[in-house]
Structures are given as structure tokens and as C-alpha cells.
Design an enzyme around this catalytic site. Structure first.
Site, PDB file in Angstrom:
ATOM      1  N   ARG A   1       0.864  -1.183   0.000  1.00 27.76           N
ATOM      2  CA  ARG A   1       0.000   0.000   0.000  1.00 27.76           C
ATOM      3  C   ARG A   1       0.894   1.225   0.000  1.00 27.76           C
ATOM      4  NH1 ARG A   1      -3.756   2.150   4.999  1.00 27.76           N
ATOM      5  NH2 ARG A   1      -1.930   3.427   5.405  1.00 27.76           N
TER       6      ARG A   1
ATOM      7  N   TYR B   1      -2.931  11.480   6.167  1.00 30.49           N
ATOM      8  CA  TYR B   1      -3.221  10.153   6.707  1.00 30.49           C
ATOM      9  C   TYR B   1      -2.144   9.151   6.254  1.00 30.49           C
ATOM     10  CZ  TYR B   1      -4.690   5.427   6.833  1.00 30.49           C
ATOM     11  OH  TYR B   1      -4.673   4.079   7.035  1.00 30.49           O
TER      12      TYR B   1
ATOM     13  N   ASP C   1      -5.130   3.772   0.171  1.00 31.28           N
ATOM     14  CA  ASP C   1      -6.232   4.005   1.113  1.00 31.28           C
ATOM     15  C   ASP C   1      -6.626   5.479   1.089  1.00 31.28           C
ATOM     16  OD1 ASP C   1      -8.023   4.009   3.189  1.00 31.28           O
ATOM     17  OD2 ASP C   1      -6.673   3.101   4.665  1.00 31.28           O
TER      18      ASP C   1
ATOM     19  N   HIS D   1      -9.108   6.599   2.837  1.00 31.00           N
ATOM     20  CA  HIS D   1      -9.537   6.806   4.233  1.00 31.00           C
ATOM     21  C   HIS D   1     -10.792   7.673   4.333  1.00 31.00           C
ATOM     22  CE1 HIS D   1      -8.618   6.643   8.610  1.00 31.00           C
ATOM     23  NE2 HIS D   1      -8.051   5.508   8.221  1.00 31.00           N
TER      24      HIS D   1
ATOM     25  N   GLU E   1      -9.072   1.855  -1.492  1.00 28.96           N
ATOM     26  CA  GLU E   1      -9.767   1.527  -0.238  1.00 28.96           C
ATOM     27  C   GLU E   1     -10.516   2.726   0.330  1.00 28.96           C
ATOM     28  OE1 GLU E   1      -7.014   0.141   2.726  1.00 28.96           O
ATOM     29  OE2 GLU E   1      -8.394   0.625   4.343  1.00 28.96           O
TER      30      GLU E   1
ATOM     31  N   GLU F   1     -13.396  -1.558   6.956  1.00 30.45           N
ATOM     32  CA  GLU F   1     -12.661  -1.701   8.223  1.00 30.45           C
ATOM     33  C   GLU F   1     -13.443  -1.122   9.395  1.00 30.45           C
ATOM     34  OE1 GLU F   1      -9.026   0.441   7.163  1.00 30.45           O
ATOM     35  OE2 GLU F   1      -9.595   2.057   8.511  1.00 30.45           O
TER      36      GLU F   1
ATOM     37  N   ARG G   1     -13.452  -5.461   3.891  1.00 30.66           N
ATOM     38  CA  ARG G   1     -12.318  -5.206   4.790  1.00 30.66           C
ATOM     39  C   ARG G   1     -12.639  -5.438   6.261  1.00 30.66           C
ATOM     40  NH1 ARG G   1      -7.706  -3.967   4.738  1.00 30.66           N
ATOM     41  NH2 ARG G   1      -7.753  -1.948   5.757  1.00 30.66           N
TER      42      ARG G   1
ATOM     43  N   GLU H   1      -4.201  -7.429   5.121  1.00 28.61           N
ATOM     44  CA  GLU H   1      -3.314  -6.317   5.496  1.00 28.61           C
ATOM     45  C   GLU H   1      -2.336  -6.775   6.583  1.00 28.61           C
ATOM     46  OE1 GLU H   1      -5.419  -2.966   7.090  1.00 28.61           O
ATOM     47  OE2 GLU H   1      -3.672  -1.655   6.990  1.00 28.61           O
TER      48      GLU H   1
ATOM     49  N   TRP I   1     -11.833  11.674   9.605  1.00 31.07           N
ATOM     50  CA  TRP I   1     -10.382  11.454   9.654  1.00 31.07           C
ATOM     51  C   TRP I   1     -10.030  10.298   8.743  1.00 31.07           C
ATOM     52  CZ3 TRP I   1      -7.587   7.156  11.578  1.00 31.07           C
ATOM     53  CH2 TRP I   1      -6.190   7.297  11.393  1.00 31.07           C
TER      54      TRP I   1
HETATM   55  O1  KDG Z   1      -7.723   2.417  14.072  1.00 29.51           O
HETATM   56  C1  KDG Z   1      -7.799   2.923  12.785  1.00 29.51           C
HETATM   57  C2  KDG Z   1      -6.686   2.380  11.925  1.00 29.51           C
HETATM   58  O2  KDG Z   1      -6.581   1.001  12.035  1.00 29.51           O
HETATM   59  C3  KDG Z   1      -6.912   2.740  10.483  1.00 29.51           C
HETATM   60  O3  KDG Z   1      -6.881   4.116  10.329  1.00 29.51           O
HETATM   61  C4  KDG Z   1      -5.868   2.103   9.604  1.00 29.51           C
HETATM   62  O4  KDG Z   1      -7.067   2.703   7.639  1.00 29.51           O
HETATM   63  C5  KDG Z   1      -6.317   1.945   8.205  1.00 29.51           C
HETATM   64  C6  KDG Z   1      -5.826   0.795   7.469  1.00 29.51           C
HETATM   65  O5  KDG Z   1      -6.252   0.624   6.337  1.00 29.51           O
HETATM   66  O6  KDG Z   1      -5.023   0.059   8.011  1.00 29.51           O
HETATM   67 MG    MG Z   2      -7.889   1.764   5.871  1.00 30.31          MG
END
Ligand code: KDG
Ligand code: MG
Length: 402
Positions: free
Chosen positions: A147, A159, A210, A212, A236, A262, A283, A339, A402
Site C-alpha cells: 500500500r 493520513y 487508502d 480513508h 480503499e 474496516e 475489509r 493487510e 479522519w
Molecule cells: O484504528 C484505525 C486504523 O486502524 C486505520 O486508520 C488504519 O485505515 C487503516 C488501514 O487501512 O489500516
Molecule cells: Mg484503511
């Protein structure tokens, strides 16, 4: 066999982890990860004050009934705290079951569907050239999938990129820090990153990214389209995960594969996305998705629609979750990728484990159960410290995802 004692162990070997330990009258114990990043003590209390009193005296082999007892039996369903607590119990029970039967957990889930589990590492850099160096470093370590995240010019923090050139850890001790976001700067930058990367590393390496959760559907559609020439393994969390109809718009415009989940904690968070084939990878993780029992069912449901599992494995998911994920990944047919964000040395010392990395793949090991332990003496050296994920604002000060 009967459950005779259950305890919650909170420790902070560089970052916080909550671990559940279930002990039985036959001397066998099982471990479950109960870590919810930045909200750790709420899960510890949910377990301690509400679930553990109902667990003592039960037969640990009854994973299905116990899961439903805590899910349906609570009346209040779903939600990250509830589902993380249920997940911890479920993982620990599968660990006990495996140890009692002398079998690694994957053998109780259908056996090996593959020799090893494809994992992706994290390459983070302050700018494009640093990210390229990091990608090459991980490739040299043997990773087949990486990644890539890079600092965005004009933004003081991004991020995935560590502040000082140290190891990236999403949560920080003390009160939450704040970062600033500009979709315009980001959208200009990311295609340049992948253009430079593909020119440098060629086509063979799997590259992931990602977002995010930070784009609108139409912005995500634009990014997906502009990334098409670089053949990403996935894009992602392109938009806020709750905006499920938004994935339809992204899908209509791009062939870049999509991953999300996630922050999901139940199959009901993903049901529409899977059924309408709006995503390629789910995820959701064992720790936040209700445990092995729930994740096996989610994976089987996803398999009907040819959606693959690509579960979350950041460093805030403990080695207990990593072990559980690897047992599930190696067993199910519709596994995609896992991951693998490395844990720090203190965490490795606290949680000895049988799983290992070799030549781009991970292996759960052959130890009965999950093959992971918690050294309570080491854990006691690292007491809990309050920590939070950052919050994020747009450049005009508006609070954002975030
Ligand atoms: O607790 C939040 C993190 O695990 C996250 O921000 C990490 O986005 C993330 C990832 O893809 O690992
Ligand atoms: Mg992520």
C-alpha cells in the site's frame, strides 16, 4: 469442559491492546483480541461488567450458541463496542476448541484452501520519492503487495504518513491531534504518486491505496478513473462507508477495484454493497466484525457474489486478531489479501506467536488453537495509556472524517 474464569488484560506495549483470556476447568485457556482503537476501556467495561458474568460456567465448545446469546440476547445489537466484545469471546472460544482438539483453528474452518496468505505492507513517505524508497524497501523484504501513501504538498499532515520519520502509528497518546484536509490538493497528487511508482517498480508488484473515507462519490469516481492506467489492486475506503449508494456512482465510472469495511462491525453494514456487487473486497476484521463465527458467515455470504475478503490488519489489531485472521484467510475459498502492518518490538515480545512471514506470504503455523499467547508479566510492564486517533478538519476549519 467448563469456563471457570475470564479476565480482561489491558496493556500498552507502545500502543494499547485489550485482550480477553478465558480459562477452563481443564487448564486450557483461550485468547481473544478486544482492542477498539481510542475507545479501549469501553470494550473492557462491556466485557467485564456485562458479558463475563454470563460466560462463567458455560461450555466453551458452544461457539454458535454463545455468539447468539450475546448478540441477540443483548437486545441492543451491532455497534463497534458490542461487536468487538463478542468477537473477543468468540476468538478465545475457537482458540480453546482448537487446543482441546489438538488442531490449528484453520482445520476446524475447512482446512487449508491455499499454502500461504498474500499480505500487503504499508509504504508511507513525506513525498513521492520517499514513498518510492519505502515501496522498494518492502519489495526487497519480499512483499508482493504494498500500500502506498504519500504526504500531499500544501497539507501539513496526511493520513498514513508519520510526523517525524518514525514508524507510523495511527493513535497518539494524550488528547487528539488535528490534521487538515484538502480534497483538491489530494486529487491532484495521488495520480502523480502512482505514475511515478509504476514507472519505477513496473507492473509486477501489487499496489494499493487508502483514501480513508475522505472523498465524495463523484471525487472518488474521478480518482478511480485517473488511477486506472496504474492497475491498482484496490482503492480503499474511497468515501464514507455509510454512504452505500455512493458506491454505485463510483462503480459506474471506474474499473479500479474497490475495498471497504474496516469500520463495519456486522454483515448488515455490507449486505447491500455485497449483494449489488458494488465492492470487490470486504475489509471487515475478525476483532471488529464479531469474531471468527461471524466473519466466516460474512465471507460465505460474500462468496455467493464473488466478493473477496481483504481484512483490516493495522497495528491496532493485536497479534491475537492477526492470528485469527490468518486462520480464516487460509481456510476460506474467497480470500483476496490480508493487510499486514508490522507490530513494534514491544508488542512482539508481549504476544509470542506461531504465525510468520516468508516470501510475500504469511502462514498461521501449526500450533493447536490460534497459536498466539500473551506474556502477562511482560504486559504488566506496559500499563494502559490514554490515546486517541487524530481528528481531521477541512482547511476552513469544518470538522471532517479522519
Ligand atoms: O484504528 C484505525 C486504523 O486502524 C486505520 O486508520 C488504519 O485505515 C487503516 C488501514 O487501512 O489500516
Ligand atoms: Mg484503511
Amino acid at each position: 469442559m467448563k469456563i471457570v474464569n475470564v479476565k480482561v488484560i489491558v496493556c500498552s506495549p507502545g500502543r494499547n491492546f485489550v485482550t480477553l483470556k478465558i480459562e477452563t476447568d481443564e487448564g486450557i485457556y483461550g485468547l481473544g483480541d478486544a482492542t477498539l482503537n481510542g475507545r479501549e476501556l469501553s470494550v473492557a467495561s462491556y466485557l467485564q461488567d456485562h458479558l463475563i458474568p454470563c460466560l462463567v460456567g458455560r461450555d466453551p465448545f458452544q461457539t454458535e450458541d454463545i455468539w447468539h446469546y450475546f448478540y441477540r440476547g443483548a437486545y441492543w445489537r451491532r455497534g463497534p463496542v458490542t461487536m468487538t466484545a463478542i468477537a473477543a469471546i468468540d476468538m478465545a472460544l475457537w482458540d480453546i476448541k482448537g487446543k482441546a482438539l489438538g488442531a490449528p483453528v484453520y482445520n476446524l474452518l475447512g482446512g487449508k484452501s491455499r499454502e500461504g496468505v498474500l499480505v500487503y505492507a504499508h509504504a508511507n513517505g513525506h513525498d513521492i520519492s520517499e514513498t518510492i524508497d519505502e515501496v522498494e524497501r518492502y519489495r526487497d523484504m519480499g512483499y508482493l503487495a504494498i500500500r502506498a501513501q504519500s504526504g500531499v504538498p500544501g497539507l501539513k499532515s496526511t493520513y498514513g504518513v508519520p510526523r517525524d520519520h518514525k514508524y507510523y502509528e495511527p493513535a497518539e497518546r494524550g488528547l487528539p491531534s488535528e490534521s487538515l484536509w484538502s480534497a483538491e490538493e489530494y486529487l491532484r497528487h495521488v495520480p502523480r504518486l502512482f505514475d511515478a511508482l509504476r514507472n519505477k517498480v513496473g507492473e509486477d508488484l501489487h499496489l494499493l491505496h487508502d483514501v480513508h473515507h475522505r472523498l465524495t462519490p463523484v471525487q472518488a469516481a474521478r480518482l478511480g478513473k485517473e488511477l486506472e492506467p496504474y492497475h491498482l489492486f484496490w482503492m480503499e475506503d474511497a468515501i464514507a462507508a455509510e454512504l452505500q449508494d455512493g458506491f454505485r456512482l463510483i462503480r459506474r465510472h471506474t474499473t479500479t477495484p474497490l475495498a471497504v469495511g474496516e469500520v463495519f462491525n456486522s454483515i448488515w453494514d455490507a449486505e447491500q454493497l455485497i449483494r449489488e456487487q458494488l465492492i470487490d473486497y470486504l475489509r471487515m476484521s475478525v476483532v471488529h466484525g464479531g469474531g471468527i463465527t461471524a466473519m466466516k458467515k460474512a465471507a460465505d455470504f460474500a462468496a455467493v457474489y464473488h466478493v473477496q475478503l481483504g481484512s483490516h490488519g493495522a497495528s491496532d489489531l493485536s497479534p491475537v486478531c492477526m492470528a485469527a485472521a490468518l486462520h480464516l484467510d487460509i481456510a476460506i475459498n474467497n480470500f483476496g489479501i490480508q493487510e499486514h502492518m508490522l507490530h513494534n518490538p514491544e508488542t512482539e515480545e508481549t504476544f509470542p506467536h506461531a504465525y510468520f512471514f516468508r516470501d510475500g506470504l504469511m502462514y498461521p503455523g501449526e500450533t493447536p488453537g490460534l497459536g498466539v499467547d500473551l506474556d502477562e508479566e511482560v504486559a504488566a510492564r506496559f500499563p494502559y495509556q490514554r490515546a486517541y486517533l487524530p481528528v481531521n478538519r477541512k482547511e476552513d476549519g469544518t470538522l471532517f472524517h479522519w
